[in-house]
Write a protein that holds these residues in place. Structure first.
Motif, PDB file in Angstrom:
ATOM      1  N   THR A   1      47.178  95.876  24.654  1.00  0.00           N
ATOM      2  CA  THR A   1      48.127  95.443  23.776  1.00  0.00           C
ATOM      3  C   THR A   1      48.412  96.813  23.201  1.00  0.00           C
ATOM      4  O   THR A   1      49.067  96.787  22.752  1.00  0.00           O
ATOM      5  CB  THR A   1      46.777  95.006  22.514  1.00  0.00           C
ATOM      6  OG1 THR A   1      46.392  93.752  22.994  1.00  0.00           O
ATOM      7  CG2 THR A   1      47.937  94.389  21.354  1.00  0.00           C
TER       8      THR A   1
ATOM      9  N   ASP B   1      51.986  97.887  23.209  1.00  0.00           N
ATOM     10  CA  ASP B   1      53.110  98.869  21.988  1.00  0.00           C
ATOM     11  C   ASP B   1      53.525  99.644  22.419  1.00  0.00           C
ATOM     12  O   ASP B   1      54.764 100.034  21.950  1.00  0.00           O
ATOM     13  CB  ASP B   1      51.991  98.902  20.542  1.00  0.00           C
ATOM     14  CG  ASP B   1      52.243  97.394  19.684  1.00  0.00           C
ATOM     15  OD1 ASP B   1      52.534  96.318  20.282  1.00  0.00           O
ATOM     16  OD2 ASP B   1      50.877  97.608  19.306  1.00  0.00           O
TER      17      ASP B   1
ATOM     18  N   ARG C   1      53.319  87.038  16.396  1.00  0.00           N
ATOM     19  CA  ARG C   1      52.911  87.668  17.641  1.00  0.00           C
ATOM     20  C   ARG C   1      52.271  86.798  18.357  1.00  0.00           C
ATOM     21  O   ARG C   1      51.382  85.639  17.798  1.00  0.00           O
ATOM     22  CB  ARG C   1      52.164  88.834  17.966  1.00  0.00           C
ATOM     23  CG  ARG C   1      50.967  88.918  16.191  1.00  0.00           C
ATOM     24  CD  ARG C   1      50.007  90.360  17.067  1.00  0.00           C
ATOM     25  NE  ARG C   1      50.654  90.720  16.653  1.00  0.00           N
ATOM     26  CZ  ARG C   1      50.254  92.599  17.576  1.00  0.00           C
ATOM     27  NH1 ARG C   1      49.366  92.534  18.267  1.00  0.00           N
ATOM     28  NH2 ARG C   1      51.035  93.516  17.412  1.00  0.00           N
TER      29      ARG C   1
ATOM     30  N   ASP D   1      49.719  85.538  21.499  1.00  0.00           N
ATOM     31  CA  ASP D   1      48.589  86.121  22.465  1.00  0.00           C
ATOM     32  C   ASP D   1      48.636  85.488  23.992  1.00  0.00           C
ATOM     33  O   ASP D   1      49.423  84.579  24.252  1.00  0.00           O
ATOM     34  CB  ASP D   1      47.098  85.393  22.424  1.00  0.00           C
ATOM     35  CG  ASP D   1      46.458  86.094  21.157  1.00  0.00           C
ATOM     36  OD1 ASP D   1      47.418  87.336  21.362  1.00  0.00           O
ATOM     37  OD2 ASP D   1      46.076  85.818  20.624  1.00  0.00           O
TER      38      ASP D   1
ATOM     39  N   VAL E   1      45.998  89.604  25.644  1.00  0.00           N
ATOM     40  CA  VAL E   1      46.690  90.875  25.054  1.00  0.00           C
ATOM     41  C   VAL E   1      47.829  90.072  24.032  1.00  0.00           C
ATOM     42  O   VAL E   1      48.637  89.280  24.093  1.00  0.00           O
ATOM     43  CB  VAL E   1      48.042  91.107  26.612  1.00  0.00           C
ATOM     44  CG1 VAL E   1      48.526  92.369  25.654  1.00  0.00           C
ATOM     45  CG2 VAL E   1      47.275  91.251  27.659  1.00  0.00           C
ATOM     46  N   GLY E   2      47.548  91.152  22.727  1.00  0.00           N
ATOM     47  CA  GLY E   2      49.102  90.503  21.448  1.00  0.00           C
ATOM     48  C   GLY E   2      49.831  91.129  21.874  1.00  0.00           C
ATOM     49  O   GLY E   2      50.276  92.008  21.931  1.00  0.00           O
ATOM     50  N   ILE E   3      50.614  90.013  21.408  1.00  0.00           N
ATOM     51  CA  ILE E   3      51.832  90.203  22.143  1.00  0.00           C
ATOM     52  C   ILE E   3      52.627  90.178  20.808  1.00  0.00           C
ATOM     53  O   ILE E   3      53.446  88.998  20.349  1.00  0.00           O
ATOM     54  CB  ILE E   3      53.291  89.390  23.554  1.00  0.00           C
ATOM     55  CG1 ILE E   3      51.990  90.074  24.838  1.00  0.00           C
ATOM     56  CG2 ILE E   3      54.118  90.304  23.380  1.00  0.00           C
ATOM     57  CD1 ILE E   3      52.688  90.152  26.015  1.00  0.00           C
TER      58      ILE E   3
END
Lengths: 286, 327
Positions: free
Chosen positions: A3, A7, A127, A129, A133-135
Motif C-alpha cells: 500500500t 502511495d 479506497r 482493497d 493492497v489498499g488502493i
C-alpha cells in the motif's frame, strides 16, 4: 508495505507531472527556473477557486487549470523569460526567485495565507482493497492520468515533427533557425506546455500536497531534485527520479518519521556526488 | 580583474603590489565604519544587524564573486556558527571571544567537509547540493530539539561581559562595537586575501576553470581553501548574531537567509569585496522602510526589485542612463 509502495508511486507520478515542465526548461533549455512552482500554485488555486466560488466540477477544473497556467507561462515567456535565456545562471536564479517572492506575496494578499482544501467528488474519494493492497481511488486516478500524460509526452517528444524541432532548437538554436525552424515559437510553445503541466500537477496535487501561498518555495527543492537527479537526456530520467523520490519520501515518512526530509536530501546529495550530471546523461549534450 | 595585462612592462609582483595599494576611498570607508559607532549611538541595534549581515555577505562574495561558485545554501554556515556559539555559551563557557573562535572553527570544518561536494558538476548541481546541505542542517536542527529547542529556538543564552569588562547593554552599544571590530578585522583580512596571489588565482579559475588548470593552478585545492575560509567567516556572522541577541532559532538556517544574503550581495555588487557591505546597508534600510509601510507583503517588493534588477542588468542598476542602450 505494498500500500505504501502504491502511495509512493502515486506521489512520484504527481511529482513527475509537476516537474516535467521544469525538466524541459531547465534540463533542455538550460534555464534555471526556480519559479516553476508558481505555475503549479496557479493551477492549484484555479481549481480550488473554481470549485468553491463558481461550483465547477472537479474534473472540469483540470483542463482550465492547465490552460490558465499555460497562458500565464506563455505570457511570461514572451515578456520576461526570453531576455533571460542568454544570461548567466546567477541572473536566472535571482530573476526566478524574485518571481517566486512576488507570487507568494501576491497570493497571500489576494486570497489569504490559509491552507486551501479540495473537496473531491464522491467517486474519487475512499479506497478499495485489491489483493490485500489498499488502493486509494484518487491515488489510482492520479497514477492513470499521469501515466497517460507521460506516454503522450514521450510520443510527442520522440515521434512528432514538433518534438524533433524542439530537440534541434535545444541542441543548437542557431543551426536550427538556419534550417527554418522558428526557435522562438518552439520555445514559447514548450514553455507554455511545461507551465501548463505544472498547473495541472498543482491542481491534481492540491489534495495530496496541500496548497497555501508558500507552495512554490516548499516544493521548489523537490522539483529541482527531480530534474537534477534525473538528468536531462530524456523524460525517462526525471520520471525515474520522481518515482524514486516519491517512494523514498512516503516510505521514509512511514518508517522513520523522525528523519523527515532527511532521506530525500541525503539521497539527492549521494546521487549527485556519484553522477554530477544526473542519472541519465545524453551523449554529446553540452 | 587584475591589471596585469594592461601593463606588460611591469613584473607580476609589481602589478600585484600596485593592484593592492590602498585607495583613498577605501581608507575613508574603513574610517567611516569605525566612526559610525560614535555617531549612531541610538541606532546601535540596527547598525549591529547591518554589520553582521555585511560580514555574512562578504563571505558569500569570496566564493561567488571571486571563485564563481553559485550557492543557494550559504545559510548552512551562518546557522551552524550561530548554534555553535549559542550551545558553547550555554554548556561550556559564556566568554564571547572563545565562543566566536569555537563557532568559526566549527563552521570552517563544515566548509572543509562540504567543499568536496562543490568540486564537480555544473552550476545546477552546485545549486542543488548547497541547497541540499542547508536543508539537511535545517531538518537536523529541527529534529534534535532536545539540544536546539527545535522550532521554539534556543533560549536563555547568556554571555559573559566582553573581555571580562564590558557588559552587554540594552542599547546594543557593546554589541555593535564587538560586531564592528570583527567586521573590520574580517574585511581587512579578506582584502589581504583577495589581493594576494591566491586571490588573483581564484579570479583566474572563476573566469575560466579549464584555462586556469592548464596554466598549472591546482583548481580543486584552491576551491576547497576558499570554501573553508568563507564558511568560517559566515560562521562568525552567525555566532555574532547568536551572541549579541542571546538567541538562536531555526530561522538562522532557513532558505530565506540564503536567498537574502545572495540578494544583499547582488545589490551591492559581486567581486569587489565591499559589495556585501554596501548591499547590507541598502538592504536593511530598504527593509525597514518597506516593512514599516507594508509589513506582511514586503517580499513582493523584494521580488519585484530582483526581477527589475536582472532585467536591466545587475551592474547597471545604478546607472539608469544606460538602461535603454545595449539590451
Amino acid at each position: 508495505m505494498l500500500t505504501l509502495l502504491f502511495d509512493g508511486i502515486a506521489y512520484g507520478m504527481l511529482l513527475f507531472v509537476l516537474a516535467v515542465g521544469l525538466a524541459v526548461t531547465l534540463g533542455l533549455m538550460n534555464f534555471i527556473n526556480l519559479a516553476h512552482g508558481a505555475f503549479a500554485m496557479a493551477g492549484g488555486y484555479a481549481t480550488v477557486l473554481l470549485m468553491d466560488r463558481a461550483g465547477v466540477p472537479f474534473l472540469a477544473t483540470l483542463p482550465i487549470a492547465f490552460a490558465l497556467a499555460a497562458g500565464a507561462g506563455a505570457l511570461l515567456e514572451r515578456t520576461l523569460y526570453r531576455p533571460m535565456y542568454g544570461k548567466p545562471h546567477l541572473d536566472q536564479v535571482l530573476f526566478s526567485i524574485g518571481l517566486v517572492f512576488m507570487a507568494v506575496a501576491a497570493v497571500d494578499y489576494l486570497i489569504g495565507s490559509q491552507q486551501q482544501i479540495v473537496k473531491l467528488p464522491a467517486f474519487l474519494s475512499g479506497r478499495f482493497d485489491l489483493a490485500a493492497v489498499g488502493i486509494g481511488k484518487y491515488r489510482l486516478f492520479i497514477i492513470v492520468l499521469c501515466a497517460l500524460l507521460t506516454v503522450a509526452l514521450q510520443l510527442v517528444l520522440s515521434r512528432t515533427r514538433f518534438g524533433s524541432r524542439l530537440r534541434a532548437a535545444v541542441d543548437d538554436p542557431r543551426v536550427a533557425s538556419g534550417l527554418g525552424i522558428n526557435v522562438n515559437r518552439v520555445f514559447l510553445l514548450t514553455f507554455a506546455v511545461g507551465s501548463g503541466l505544472a498547473g495541472l500537477g498543482g491542481a491534481l496535487g492540491a489534495e495530496v500536497l496541500g496548497l497555501d501561498p508558500t507552495f512554490p518555495l516548499k516544493f521548489m527543492i523537490y522539483f529541482l531534485i527531480v530534474v537534477s537527479v534525473g538528468g536531462t537526456s530524456t523524460i525517462t530520467g526525471p520520471l525515474l527520479a520522481a518515482l524514486l523520490l516519491g517512494i523514498a519520501d512516503v516510505l521514509g515518512k512511514y518508517y522513520a518519521p523522525k528523519l523527515g526530509a532527511f532521506i530525500v536530501y541525503t539521497l539527492m546529495i549521494v546521487i549527485l556526488l556519484w553522477r554530477p550530471q544526473g542519472l541519465f546523461v545524453r551523449k554529446g549534450a553540452r | 580583474m587584475s591589471q596585469v595585462s594592461g601593463r606588460p612592462s611591469m613584473s607580476v609582483l609589481q602589478a600585484l603590489a600596485a593592484h593592492s595599494r590602498w585607495r583613498g576611498w577605501e581608507i575613508a570607508l574603513f574610517a567611516a565604519l569605525a566612526l559610525s559607532w560614535f555617531v549612531l549611538p541610538e541606532h546601535a541595534l540596527l547598525a549591529n544587524e547591518i554589520a553582521l549581515l555585511a560580514l555574512f555577505a562578504v563571505s558569500l562574495d569570496l566564493i561567488l564573486g571571486y571563485a564563481g561558485i553559485v550557492s543557494l545554501g550559504h545559510a548552512a554556515f551562518f546557522g551552524v556558527g550561530a548554534y555553535a556559539a549559542a550551545l558553547f555559551a550555554k554548556h561550556v563557557m559564556p566568554d564571547p571571544l572563545v565562543g566566536l573562535v569555537f563557532a568559526v572553527a566549527v563552521a570552517s570544518l563544515l566548509g572543509l567537509l562540504t567543499s568536496a561536494l562543490i568540486l564537480r558538476g555544473s552550476d545546477l548541481t552546485r545549486l542543488m547540493v548547497t541547497l541540499g546541505v542547508a536543508s539537511l542542517l535545517y531538518e537536523l536542527a529541527n529534529r534534535l530539539d532536545q539540544w536546539t529547542g527545535g522550532a521554539d529556538g534556543l533560549q536563555g543564552v547568556t554571555m559573559a561581559p566582553l573581555l571580562g569588562r564590558f557588559d552587554w547593554d540594552l542599547q546594543g552599544r557593546t554589541a555593535y562595537a564587538y560586531t564592528l571590530v570583527v567586521l573590520l578585522l574580517a574585511l581587512f583580512a579578506c582584502r589581504r586575501l583577495v589581493h594576494s596571489p591566491f586571490g588573483v588565482s581564484l579570479q583566474a579559475l572563476r573566469d575560466n576553470r579549464l584555462r586556469a588548470s592548464a596554466i598549472g593552478l591546482s583548481v580543486n585545492a584552491r576551491l576547497v581553501a576558499i570554501y573553508t575560509i568563507a564558511g568560517g567567516i559566515a560562521g562568525a556572522a552567525g555566532a555574532l548574531l547568536a551572541q549579541t541577541t542571546g538567541f538562536a532559532s531555526l530561522d538562522v538556517l532557513d532558505f530565506h537567509r540564503s536567498a537574502d544574503v545572495l540578494l544583499v550581495l547582488v545589490i551591492g555588487g559581486t567581486g569587489y569585496l565591499y559589495g556585501g557591505l554596501l548591499g547590507a546597508i541598502a538592504f536593511k534600510l530598504l527593509h525597514d522602510l518597506i516593512a514599516a509601510w507594508t509589513p506582511q507583503y514586503w517580499t513582493f517588493w523584494i521580488g519585484l526589485f530582483l526581477v527589475v534588477l536582472v532585467l536591466v542588468g545587475r551592474d547597471r542598476l545604478l546607472k539608469p542612463w544606460t538602461w535603454r542602450a545595449a539590451r
